[in-house]
Design a protein around this motif. Structure first.
Motif, mmCIF file in Angstrom:
data_model
loop_
_atom_site.group_PDB
_atom_site.id
_atom_site.type_symbol
_atom_site.label_atom_id
_atom_site.label_comp_id
_atom_site.label_asym_id
_atom_site.label_seq_id
_atom_site.Cartn_x
_atom_site.Cartn_y
_atom_site.Cartn_z
ATOM 1 N N ASP A 157 -1.116 5.328 -1.512
ATOM 2 C CA ASP A 157 -0.358 5.394 -0.261
ATOM 3 C C ASP A 157 -0.665 6.703 0.457
ATOM 4 O OD1 ASP A 157 1.389 5.178 1.825
ATOM 5 O OD2 ASP A 157 3.198 5.137 0.609
ATOM 6 N N ASN A 158 -1.417 6.613 1.522
ATOM 7 C CA ASN A 158 -1.788 7.797 2.309
ATOM 8 C C ASN A 158 -1.192 7.756 3.731
ATOM 9 O OD1 ASN A 158 -3.489 9.144 0.366
ATOM 10 N ND2 ASN A 158 -5.058 7.573 0.760
ATOM 11 N N ASP A 159 -0.399 6.719 4.038
ATOM 12 C CA ASP A 159 0.170 6.630 5.390
ATOM 13 C C ASP A 159 1.335 7.604 5.536
ATOM 14 O OD1 ASP A 159 2.826 5.260 4.862
ATOM 15 O OD2 ASP A 159 1.443 3.753 4.033
ATOM 16 N N PRO A 160 1.710 7.990 6.781
ATOM 17 C CA PRO A 160 2.815 8.960 6.980
ATOM 18 C C PRO A 160 4.215 8.355 6.905
ATOM 19 C CG PRO A 160 1.791 8.407 9.079
ATOM 20 C CD PRO A 160 0.965 7.737 8.030
ATOM 21 N N HIS A 161 4.274 7.051 6.639
ATOM 22 C CA HIS A 161 5.590 6.419 6.509
ATOM 23 C C HIS A 161 6.234 6.896 5.209
ATOM 24 C CE1 HIS A 161 8.800 3.526 6.747
ATOM 25 N NE2 HIS A 161 8.273 2.968 7.843
ATOM 26 N N LYS A 167 2.847 4.290 10.243
ATOM 27 C CA LYS A 167 4.253 3.813 10.403
ATOM 28 C C LYS A 167 4.402 2.453 11.098
ATOM 29 C CE LYS A 167 6.321 8.408 10.784
ATOM 30 N NZ LYS A 167 7.218 9.292 11.571
ATOM 31 N N CYS A 168 3.947 1.422 10.835
ATOM 32 C CA CYS A 168 2.823 1.142 9.958
ATOM 33 C C CYS A 168 1.542 0.837 10.766
ATOM 34 C CB CYS A 168 3.169 -0.050 9.073
ATOM 35 S SG CYS A 168 4.109 0.430 7.600
ATOM 36 N N TYR A 169 1.594 -0.050 11.810
ATOM 37 C CA TYR A 169 0.326 -0.376 12.480
ATOM 38 C C TYR A 169 0.538 -0.968 13.874
ATOM 39 C CZ TYR A 169 1.512 -5.143 10.987
ATOM 40 O OH TYR A 169 2.163 -6.348 10.789
ATOM 41 N N TYR A 170 -0.507 -0.886 14.675
ATOM 42 C CA TYR A 170 -0.691 -1.689 15.884
ATOM 43 C C TYR A 170 -1.830 -2.685 15.671
ATOM 44 C CZ TYR A 170 2.501 0.578 19.137
ATOM 45 O OH TYR A 170 3.629 1.011 19.790
ATOM 46 N N SER A 171 -2.687 -2.336 14.738
ATOM 47 C CA SER A 171 -3.771 -3.252 14.339
ATOM 48 C C SER A 171 -3.879 -3.230 12.837
ATOM 49 C CB SER A 171 -5.111 -2.834 14.982
ATOM 50 O OG SER A 171 -5.536 -1.574 14.487
ATOM 51 N N LYS A 172 -4.307 -4.369 12.268
ATOM 52 C CA LYS A 172 -4.456 -4.487 10.811
ATOM 53 C C LYS A 172 -5.400 -5.668 10.574
ATOM 54 C CE LYS A 172 -1.122 -6.258 8.719
ATOM 55 N NZ LYS A 172 -0.213 -6.978 7.821
ATOM 56 N N LEU A 173 -6.709 -5.367 10.371
ATOM 57 C CA LEU A 173 -7.716 -6.431 10.303
ATOM 58 C C LEU A 173 -8.031 -6.860 8.874
ATOM 59 C CD1 LEU A 173 -10.187 -5.257 13.114
ATOM 60 C CD2 LEU A 173 -8.209 -6.805 13.267
ATOM 61 N N ASN A 174 -7.393 -6.199 7.872
ATOM 62 C CA ASN A 174 -7.597 -6.600 6.481
ATOM 63 C C ASN A 174 -6.369 -7.306 5.904
ATOM 64 O OD1 ASN A 174 -10.221 -5.575 6.291
ATOM 65 N ND2 ASN A 174 -9.468 -3.515 5.799
ATOM 66 N N GLY A 175 -5.479 -7.779 6.806
ATOM 67 C CA GLY A 175 -4.292 -8.490 6.348
ATOM 68 C C GLY A 175 -4.634 -9.847 5.767
ATOM 69 N N LYS A 176 -3.585 -10.555 5.380
ATOM 70 C CA LYS A 176 -3.781 -11.860 4.753
ATOM 71 C C LYS A 176 -4.233 -12.876 5.810
ATOM 72 C CE LYS A 176 -1.545 -15.253 1.770
ATOM 73 N NZ LYS A 176 -0.318 -15.599 0.983
ATOM 74 N N PHE A 177 -5.140 -13.768 5.410
ATOM 75 C CA PHE A 177 -5.693 -14.773 6.339
ATOM 76 C C PHE A 177 -4.779 -15.999 6.361
ATOM 77 C CE2 PHE A 177 -8.270 -18.438 7.481
ATOM 78 C CZ PHE A 177 -8.970 -17.985 8.591
ATOM 79 N N ARG A 208 -5.966 6.481 15.097
ATOM 80 C CA ARG A 208 -6.946 7.564 15.198
ATOM 81 C C ARG A 208 -6.534 8.718 14.270
ATOM 82 N NH1 ARG A 208 -10.215 8.589 19.640
ATOM 83 N NH2 ARG A 208 -8.958 7.069 20.846
ATOM 84 N N ASN A 209 -7.491 9.250 13.522
ATOM 85 C CA ASN A 209 -7.293 10.394 12.606
ATOM 86 C C ASN A 209 -6.342 10.097 11.445
ATOM 87 O OD1 ASN A 209 -8.959 12.060 14.260
ATOM 88 N ND2 ASN A 209 -7.193 12.501 15.585
ATOM 89 N N GLN A 210 -6.166 8.804 11.123
ATOM 90 C CA GLN A 210 -5.304 8.424 9.988
ATOM 91 C C GLN A 210 -6.154 8.212 8.736
ATOM 92 O OE1 GLN A 210 -1.868 8.505 10.251
ATOM 93 N NE2 GLN A 210 -2.503 9.347 12.239
ATOM 94 N N LYS A 211 -5.537 8.477 7.563
ATOM 95 C CA LYS A 211 -6.197 8.278 6.271
ATOM 96 C C LYS A 211 -6.111 6.817 5.880
ATOM 97 C CE LYS A 211 -5.024 12.950 4.722
ATOM 98 N NZ LYS A 211 -4.319 13.773 3.698
ATOM 99 N N PHE A 212 -6.992 6.430 4.973
ATOM 100 C CA PHE A 212 -7.018 5.045 4.529
ATOM 101 C C PHE A 212 -6.004 4.856 3.402
ATOM 102 C CE2 PHE A 212 -8.750 1.115 2.724
ATOM 103 C CZ PHE A 212 -9.100 0.414 3.871
ATOM 104 N N THR A 213 -5.270 3.732 3.441
ATOM 105 C CA THR A 213 -4.231 3.421 2.444
ATOM 106 C C THR A 213 -4.507 2.074 1.810
ATOM 107 O OG1 THR A 213 -2.522 4.719 3.562
ATOM 108 C CG2 THR A 213 -1.766 2.959 2.114
ATOM 109 N N THR A 214 -4.326 2.007 0.489
ATOM 110 C CA THR A 214 -4.435 0.729 -0.235
ATOM 111 C C THR A 214 -3.135 0.498 -1.015
ATOM 112 O OG1 THR A 214 -5.402 1.788 -2.183
ATOM 113 C CG2 THR A 214 -6.927 0.975 -0.465
ATOM 114 N N LEU A 215 -3.032 -0.657 -1.640
ATOM 115 C CA LEU A 215 -1.806 -0.994 -2.360
ATOM 116 C C LEU A 215 -1.510 -0.008 -3.496
ATOM 117 C CD1 LEU A 215 -2.658 -2.540 -5.268
ATOM 118 C CD2 LEU A 215 -3.297 -4.313 -3.663
#
Length: 399
Positions: free
Chosen positions: A328-332, A349-359, A318-325
């Motif tokens: 880097d906008n994450d607080p880690h 730091k880093c996630y509890y959910s990640k729905l765009n990960g590798k399949f 919640r209230n986190q910015k979007f990060t791509t490769l």
């Protein structure tokens, strides 16, 4: 003495008849009807007179002559009475005839009056018949006019029926065309969301600042913004791709962060996430609010209250910015959480959910990598576990 007188009278009569040589019946000629015998009387007296003559010849038959004389007197008296009776009968009959004539005259007068009245009635009836005849003629004329009007109306009705048939066919064609146009309009929806009703299909969405684009819509108004199910699309992409969107809307894709920002900025939306495991089990997570910030805000995530069956693994983000490769906008502070094929996400730091990960079709990451599709609360935070189905959908809350 009387018998001698009668005898001498008869004798005298016979002598007179002999002297004159006239028939005995002529003695009464020229006399009135009341003083003479009729032919019937004479026919009776003639043999008596003849007999008297014979008696006159014989003086010795005085007694017989006297008897005959008496008979003659009786006959004369009887005949006289008969005449009186007949006279009275004639008077009576005459009176009856006169009475009948008067009655006949009265009857004639009555009949004449009745005939006159009947004639007047007939005359009046003739007037009525004439009036009725004129009325009938007038009605016949009206009927003829009405018949002509009815024929005209029938022709008009026939023509109208033909028009109705043509209009029915036209309306049918129009209805079919309108139905197709409606479907096309639904599919070509010029608004900023899916139609609230209509078949599940690909529809056109029009957004200010973005323009028109296609997106999958369900029958109850949900718009799919991300989908994973076969690994056919690479989700380890740079910022530009996640901003604009990528993939095949009929397969695996991500709709684009800028579109999500514009849609959720215009009006409140809700979020619905469907998840699936390799064993075929499914679950969902629903958030009653969903909003993405602008690019200047790094498309920050805002969500509402959770309900569902898979647990709330998005609350940490919640209230986190979007990060791509490449951004880097994450607080880690040490690493970029989107590196190592992790895919773009609202990391922390880093996630509890990640729905765009590798399949991973086998449902497990290879080795010790933790770059799969994850929803920690549903697989006991086993980060080597990878989901095999994801569909993220949004819908305006006003629908």
């Amino acid at each position: 003495m009387k018998s001698y007188f009668t005898f001498f009278l008869s004798f005298w009569l016979l002598n007179e008849l002999s002297a004159t040589r006239a028939p005995f019946k002529d003695i009464f000629s020229g006399q009135s009807t009341e003083n003479q015998c009729n032919g019937y009387c004479f026919s009776i007296l003639k043999p008596l007179f003849y007999r008297i003559g014979q008696l006159e010849e014989s003086a010795t038959k005085n007694e017989e002559v006297q008897n005959l004389k008496n008979q003659v007197e009786k006959l004369i008296d009887a005949q006289t009475r008969e005449f009186d009776y007949q006279r009275e009968m004639i008077k009576t009959l005459t009176g009856s005839i006169q009475s009948l004539q008067g009655e006949i005259k009265n009857r004639d007068s009555q009949i004449s009056g009745q005939i006159e009245q009947q004639f007047k009635g007939i005359t009046n009836n003739d007037d009525r018949v004439k009036s009725l005849t004129e009325t009938v003629k007038d009605l016949e004329s009206r009927l003829e006019i009405m018949g002509s009007q009815i024929n005209n109306q029938a022709e008009l009705i026939k023509a109208k029926n033909a028009e109705v048939v043509n209009l029915t066919l036209h309306n049918k064609l129009c209805t079919e065309s309108m139905s197709k146009i409606t479907d096309d309009l639904l599919k070509c929806n010029r608004q900023d969301s899916c139609p609230s009703k209509g078949p599940s299909d690909i529809y056109k969405i029009n957004l200010k600042e973005i323009g028109t684009f296609e997106a999958p819509c369900s029958s109850n108004g949900w718009l799919t913004i991300q989908k994973r199910f076969d690994g056919s699309e690479n989700f380890n992409r740079p910022w530009k791709d996640y901003k604009e969107g990528f993939g095949n809307i009929r397969g695996e894709f991500f709709i684009g962060l800028e579109k999500l920002h514009v849609m959720t900025r215009e009006r409140p939306h809700e979020l619905y996430i469907k998840l699936g495991k390799v064993d075929g089990s499914t679950g969902y997570a629903h958030y009653d609010e969903f909003k993405i910030g602008s690019e200047l805000e790094s498309y920050v995530l805002s969500i509402g209250t959770y309900n569902g069956t898979v647990g709330d693994s998005l609350d940490v983000h919640r209230n986190q910015k979007f990060t791509t490769l490449d951004r880097d906008n994450d607080p880690h502070k040490e690493i970029n959480c989107a590196s190592d094929e992790g895919g773009g996400w609202w990391y922390k730091k880093c996630y509890y959910s990640k729905l765009n990960g590798k399949f991973y079709k086998e449902g497990r990451t290879r080795g010790k990598k933790e770059n799969g599709i994850a929803w920690g609360t549903w697989h006991n935070y086993d980060w080597t576990y990878s989901l095999t189905f994801v569909e993220m959908m949004i819908r305006p809350k006003t629908l």
